[in-house]
Design an enzyme around this catalytic site. Structure first.
Site, PDB file in Angstrom:
ATOM      1  N   ASN A   1       0.922  -1.026  -0.035  1.00  0.00           N
ATOM      2  CA  ASN A   1       0.082   0.057  -0.024  1.00  0.00           C
ATOM      3  C   ASN A   1       0.931   1.113   0.063  1.00  0.00           C
ATOM      4  O   ASN A   1       1.963   1.283   0.570  1.00  0.00           O
ATOM      5  CB  ASN A   1      -0.881  -0.131   1.096  1.00  0.00           C
ATOM      6  CG  ASN A   1      -0.499   0.636   2.207  1.00  0.00           C
ATOM      7  OD1 ASN A   1      -0.566   1.922   2.706  1.00  0.00           O
ATOM      8  ND2 ASN A   1       0.110  -0.090   3.481  1.00  0.00           N
TER       9      ASN A   1
ATOM     10  N   PHE B   1      -1.550   8.197   4.204  1.00  0.00           N
ATOM     11  CA  PHE B   1      -2.436   8.805   5.213  1.00  0.00           C
ATOM     12  C   PHE B   1      -3.532   9.756   4.574  1.00  0.00           C
ATOM     13  O   PHE B   1      -3.743  10.635   4.820  1.00  0.00           O
ATOM     14  CB  PHE B   1      -1.485   9.857   5.970  1.00  0.00           C
ATOM     15  CG  PHE B   1      -0.536   9.260   7.060  1.00  0.00           C
ATOM     16  CD1 PHE B   1      -0.445   7.795   7.335  1.00  0.00           C
ATOM     17  CD2 PHE B   1       0.434  10.245   7.580  1.00  0.00           C
ATOM     18  CE1 PHE B   1       0.447   7.155   8.135  1.00  0.00           C
ATOM     19  CE2 PHE B   1       1.279   9.610   8.453  1.00  0.00           C
ATOM     20  CZ  PHE B   1       1.311   8.200   8.765  1.00  0.00           C
TER      21      PHE B   1
ATOM     22  N   SER C   1       5.197   5.427   8.807  1.00  0.00           N
ATOM     23  CA  SER C   1       4.625   4.986   7.493  1.00  0.00           C
ATOM     24  C   SER C   1       5.779   5.371   6.429  1.00  0.00           C
ATOM     25  O   SER C   1       6.361   6.306   6.385  1.00  0.00           O
ATOM     26  CB  SER C   1       3.387   5.980   7.378  1.00  0.00           C
ATOM     27  OG  SER C   1       3.176   6.114   5.845  1.00  0.00           O
TER      28      SER C   1
ATOM     29  N   ASN D   1       5.025   6.085   3.599  1.00  0.00           N
ATOM     30  CA  ASN D   1       4.402   6.941   2.222  1.00  0.00           C
ATOM     31  C   ASN D   1       4.233   8.170   2.665  1.00  0.00           C
ATOM     32  O   ASN D   1       3.643   9.106   1.910  1.00  0.00           O
ATOM     33  CB  ASN D   1       3.036   6.209   2.192  1.00  0.00           C
ATOM     34  CG  ASN D   1       3.099   4.891   1.822  1.00  0.00           C
ATOM     35  OD1 ASN D   1       3.823   4.539   0.906  1.00  0.00           O
ATOM     36  ND2 ASN D   1       2.402   4.095   2.570  1.00  0.00           N
ATOM     37  N   THR D   2       5.053   8.864   3.928  1.00  0.00           N
ATOM     38  CA  THR D   2       4.734  10.312   4.088  1.00  0.00           C
ATOM     39  C   THR D   2       6.266  10.832   4.233  1.00  0.00           C
ATOM     40  O   THR D   2       7.026  10.225   4.966  1.00  0.00           O
ATOM     41  CB  THR D   2       4.147  10.569   5.485  1.00  0.00           C
ATOM     42  OG1 THR D   2       2.903  10.251   5.291  1.00  0.00           O
ATOM     43  CG2 THR D   2       4.017  11.976   5.752  1.00  0.00           C
TER      44      THR D   2
ATOM     45  N   LYS E   1       5.462   3.813  17.073  1.00  0.00           N
ATOM     46  CA  LYS E   1       5.309   2.458  16.088  1.00  0.00           C
ATOM     47  C   LYS E   1       6.457   2.762  15.038  1.00  0.00           C
ATOM     48  O   LYS E   1       6.748   3.784  14.523  1.00  0.00           O
ATOM     49  CB  LYS E   1       3.906   2.720  15.397  1.00  0.00           C
ATOM     50  CG  LYS E   1       3.955   1.395  14.256  1.00  0.00           C
ATOM     51  CD  LYS E   1       2.550   1.362  13.751  1.00  0.00           C
ATOM     52  CE  LYS E   1       2.365   0.253  12.975  1.00  0.00           C
ATOM     53  NZ  LYS E   1       1.008  -0.045  12.381  1.00  0.00           N
TER      54      LYS E   1
ATOM     55  N   ASN F   1       5.980  -1.453  11.570  1.00  0.00           N
ATOM     56  CA  ASN F   1       5.041  -0.996  10.572  1.00  0.00           C
ATOM     57  C   ASN F   1       5.295  -1.840   9.035  1.00  0.00           C
ATOM     58  O   ASN F   1       6.251  -2.844   9.094  1.00  0.00           O
ATOM     59  CB  ASN F   1       5.374   0.368  10.062  1.00  0.00           C
ATOM     60  CG  ASN F   1       4.002   0.995   9.608  1.00  0.00           C
ATOM     61  OD1 ASN F   1       3.453   0.571   8.743  1.00  0.00           O
ATOM     62  ND2 ASN F   1       3.550   2.180  10.208  1.00  0.00           N
TER      63      ASN F   1
HETATM   64  C1  FMN Z   1      -3.359  -0.882   3.540  1.00  0.00           C
HETATM   65  C2  FMN Z   1      -2.853  -0.654   4.507  1.00  0.00           C
HETATM   66  C3  FMN Z   1      -2.697   0.493   5.279  1.00  0.00           C
HETATM   67  C4  FMN Z   1      -2.231   0.569   6.487  1.00  0.00           C
HETATM   68  N1  FMN Z   1      -2.208   1.908   6.955  1.00  0.00           N
HETATM   69  C5  FMN Z   1      -1.573   2.235   8.182  1.00  0.00           C
HETATM   70  C6  FMN Z   1      -1.742   3.499   8.894  1.00  0.00           C
HETATM   71  O1  FMN Z   1      -2.339   4.360   8.671  1.00  0.00           O
HETATM   72  N2  FMN Z   1      -1.053   3.617  10.182  1.00  0.00           N
HETATM   73  C7  FMN Z   1      -0.060   2.821  10.524  1.00  0.00           C
HETATM   74  O2  FMN Z   1       0.501   2.755  11.588  1.00  0.00           O
HETATM   75  N3  FMN Z   1       0.106   1.380   9.913  1.00  0.00           N
HETATM   76  C8  FMN Z   1      -0.719   1.380   9.137  1.00  0.00           C
HETATM   77  N4  FMN Z   1      -0.494  -0.136   8.162  1.00  0.00           N
HETATM   78  C9  FMN Z   1       0.199  -0.875   8.677  1.00  0.00           C
HETATM   79  C10 FMN Z   1      -0.448  -2.077   9.598  1.00  0.00           C
HETATM   80  O3  FMN Z   1      -0.899  -1.360  10.886  1.00  0.00           O
HETATM   81  C11 FMN Z   1       0.423  -3.120  10.155  1.00  0.00           C
HETATM   82  O4  FMN Z   1       1.514  -2.591  10.952  1.00  0.00           O
HETATM   83  C12 FMN Z   1       1.267  -3.798   9.013  1.00  0.00           C
HETATM   84  O5  FMN Z   1       0.679  -3.991   8.005  1.00  0.00           O
HETATM   85  C13 FMN Z   1       1.748  -5.074   9.437  1.00  0.00           C
HETATM   86  O6  FMN Z   1       0.868  -6.066   9.836  1.00  0.00           O
HETATM   87  P1  FMN Z   1       0.213  -7.335   8.850  1.00  0.00           P
HETATM   88  O7  FMN Z   1       1.387  -8.075   8.201  1.00  0.00           O
HETATM   89  O8  FMN Z   1      -0.493  -8.142   9.767  1.00  0.00           O
HETATM   90  O9  FMN Z   1      -0.505  -6.656   7.706  1.00  0.00           O
HETATM   91  C14 FMN Z   1      -1.386  -0.215   6.921  1.00  0.00           C
HETATM   92  C15 FMN Z   1      -1.322  -1.563   6.255  1.00  0.00           C
HETATM   93  C16 FMN Z   1      -2.151  -1.751   5.249  1.00  0.00           C
HETATM   94  C17 FMN Z   1      -2.139  -3.102   4.515  1.00  0.00           C
END
Ligand code: FMN
Length: 352
Positions: A109, A113, A181, A183-184, A216, A245
């Site tokens: 992704n 934000f 993140s 992406n920022t 985080k 993350n």
């Molecule tokens: C589509 C998407 C959007 C995410 N948006 C955020 C976010 O806004 N803030 C954040 O701290 N992590 C965000 N994450 C990261 C998740 O919170 C998580 O830490 C990460 O996906 C690892 O866990 P997983 O392997 O179980 O997905 C996002 C992940 C995905 C897939």
């Protein structure tokens, strides 16, 4: 008999990922996604001075605008982290920005934000709370975390993060400052120990009455970088870390044609690195901070492994996208099974 939850998940997986996400949020917010059973008492977990019905949380980024908090806790998560919320509304990156790597059980992704902004976010949350003589009472007994971020343009982290803490502290059981993140632009630079120290001091000075505070982190730092960060978090009076993350790395094992899309990779291919970072930090931590493990968790065995490695809690995101709410029943059953195989009678006993 037709299993509505499974059928809906099957259908959602065939839609464009963002449309599917929007539909999922809508149905969960309206109570159409079902309800989990009460948790086995062996899964109850204590951390951050809070009590969790089970240790499996929903990671940030699924319900960015706090639209489905009550429905999500009803599904059976042990806690829900909503956000990332930014001070001002912003649209995020242009679409497409969300890609399923089905064969790899992963997601990339670059949402960037997308957020309704803190004013609307608080408007969404406020009706879930009612004041009592101790303060505010939240929607369920599953703790609520709020994940805070900054805008892509015009941000001043030393002002913005304390302001967001001030706006959300009466709703949150815990707060997370998201510095990871991918992406920022520039966000991950805030993880440098000296910058982090200034940030935590600014928050502490402005809000000594804040709820527990987590930071985080990204999985992509050099291994040596985690020790000074851990020290800065402890010295700055914060309460825990979320590890980790999404990653910018692209393991060579990836097969899906989307593997070269720009953005953060989550799901199964993140698991090795998330486990490594947890191990590293856990050895340095010696039980001082609360550790929340996130990254590629797919089974009850994964969960017990992370808890044994020193995590107090875990979070999932990608596994929930692929499997839907049924993932929670499966994970809890598997976790209980793994616990009994290891002679662990309760998670509180494990964490003592
Ligand atoms: C589509 C998407 C959007 C995410 N948006 C955020 C976010 O806004 N803030 C954040 O701290 N992590 C965000 N994450 C990261 C998740 O919170 C998580 O830490 C990460 O996906 C690892 O866990 P997983 O392997 O179980 O997905 C996002 C992940 C995905 C897939």
């Amino acid at each position: 008999m037709l299993d509505i939850g499974k059928t809906a998940t099957w259908l959602l997986r065939r839609l464009n990922p963002e449309t599917a996400h929007e539909l999922a949020i809508h149905s969960i917010a309206h109570g159409l996604a079902g309800r989990g059973k009460p948790d086995h008492s062996a899964l109850r977990t204590e951390a951050l001075g809070l009590s969790f019905p089970n240790p499996i949380g929903l990671a940030a980024g699924f319900d960015k605008n706090a639209r489905a908090v009550r429905g999500l806790t009803k599904l059976g998560f042990g806690f829900v982290e909503t956000g990332t919320v930014t001070p001002r509304p912003q649209p995020g990156n242009p679409r497409p920005r969300l890609f399923r790597l089905v064969e790899d059980r992963a997601i990339i992704n670059r949402m960037g934000f997308n957020s309704c902004g803190i004013d609307k976010f608080c408007q969404n949350l406020a009706p879930l709370f009612r004041p009592n003589r101790h303060g505010q009472v939240g929607p369920t007994d599953a703790p609520l975390g709020i994940n805070l971020g900054i805008n892509k343009t015009g941000a001043d982290p030393l002002v913005d993060y304390p302001a967001l803490v001030g706006r959300t502290k009466s709703y949150a059981d815990y707060l997370t400052i998201n510095l990871s993140s991918p992406n920022t632009p520039g966000l991950r630079d805030l993880q440098a120990a000296d910058m982090l120290a200034r940030l935590l001091e600014a928050i502490q000075t402005a809000h000594p009455d804040r709820p527990p505070l987590l930071v985080k982190l990204a999985p992509d730092l050099e291994d040596e970088a985690y020790a000074p960060i851990l020290q800065a978090v402890i010295d700055g009076g914060a309460d825990g870390l979320i590890l980790t993350n999404t990653t910018l790395a692209r393991p060579t094992s990836l097969k899906d044609p989307h593997r070269d899309e720009t953005g953060g990779l989550s799901g199964a291919p993140l698991a090795d690195r998330a486990r490594h970072v947890l191990q590293l930090v856990s050895e340095l931590n010696k039980g001082r901070l609360c550790l929340v493990s996130s990254g590629g968790i797919e089974t009850g065995r994964d969960i017990l492994e992370r808890l044994k490695m020193g995590a107090n809690l875990v979070q999932i995101y990608t596994a929930f996208i692929y499997e839907g709410p049924a993932v929670l029943t499966r994970l809890k059953q598997e976790l209980l099974h793994e616990m009994s195989r290891s002679g662990i009678r309760s998670l509180t006993a494990l964490q003592r």
